[in-house]
Design an enzyme around this catalytic site. Structure first.
Site: not given
Length: 272
Positions: A111, A147, A45
């Protein structure tokens, strides 16, 4: 015909606040991964620019020059690349996008779960995504998460319901007390929840690569890892720049789902 396994290169790099310098790091990492025989090369990321820099100043659309350069290299080397970038959003924020490119694919995952935790507010700069993302390679379905997503088991189960046998997690994980333990444990838990391979790629600790971080919270702890569908840590890096090569056997997914059929045994919404 579907393949029985997928070879993935995990490239644990540490990026800077300079997109041009980062593109060179990414290109070198993709070449290393392709040379190792990988079918898929995964980078962390925020590879376009690390957290701490204002992402809107560097964001590019998915068909912009930074992503196009990655696309061209993936096509040249015959691999699929996953790499963290930022796209402009309509409201002046950005989308935290994992670019997925190569082999006829040029798309990305935005995300969904934003890191508004530990005193950090990702949503101040980032517009959340709304749609889970999978792609197919050689008949194998791969899901993508980013994440903070790893703290939300429902996403991983949804990816499994969409056919994912492997889930790739890209991260720029926040540093702090207990955070490496949490990173490892959460990835193990999500593999168990979904009975998939979980292949997780974090940024290396910037200090080990001689990179000065922007002021504020520290991001990137390394410890990229590979988790089996039964939740076993198969391989794990330390905090430095490094790489992993894993061949994920799809038979292990089928066996895990036979031994512990948690997806089939769910009773949410059923009369108990």
């Amino acid at each position: 015909m579907s393949s029985t396994s997928l070879t993935v290169s995990v490239q644990q790099i540490a990026t800077t606040t300079d997109p041009a310098a980062n593109l060179k790091l990414v290109q070198d990492a993709i070449r290393r991964g392709a040379a190792s025989g990988a079918r898929v090369v995964v980078l962390p990321e925020a590879s376009l620019v690390r957290f701490g820099a204002a992402p809107a100043a560097h964001a590019e659309p998915i068909n912009g020059p930074w992503a196009a350069t990655v696309q061209e290299l993936a096509k040249e080397l015959g691999v699929i690349v996953l790499v963290g970038t930022f796209q402009p959003a309509a409201d002046g924020r950005v989308k935290n996008t994992i670019l997925v490119t190569g082999e006829g694919i040029h798309s990305g995952y935005d995300k969904i779960h934003l890191y508004d935790a530990y005193g950090f507010s990702e949503s101040a700069d980032v517009e959340p995504g709304i749609e889970p993302f999978t792609f197919d390679v050689d008949g194998i379905t791969v899901g993508v998460a980013t994440c903070y997503d790893v703290r939300f088991p429902e996403l991983f189960r949804e990816l499994a319901d969409r056919g994912a046998q492997i889930i790739i997690v890209t991260a720029h994980w926040g540093a702090g007390e207990g955070k490496i333990d949490a990173w490892r444990l959460l990835n193990q838990a999500r593999a168990i929840d979904s009975t998939t391979w979980v292949i997780a790629c974090d940024q290396a600790d910037a200090s080990t690569a001689g990179i000065e971080e922007p002021a504020g919270p520290r991001f990137g702890v390394g410890h990229s890892l590979v988790i089996s569908p039964m939740g076993v840590v198969v391989e794990e890096l330390d905090d430095k720049v490094g790489e992993l090569l894993v061949t994920a056997d799809i038979a292990a997914v089928e066996k895990a789902r036979e031994v512990i059929p948690v997806l089939a045994n769910r009773r949410l919404g059923a009369a108990l």
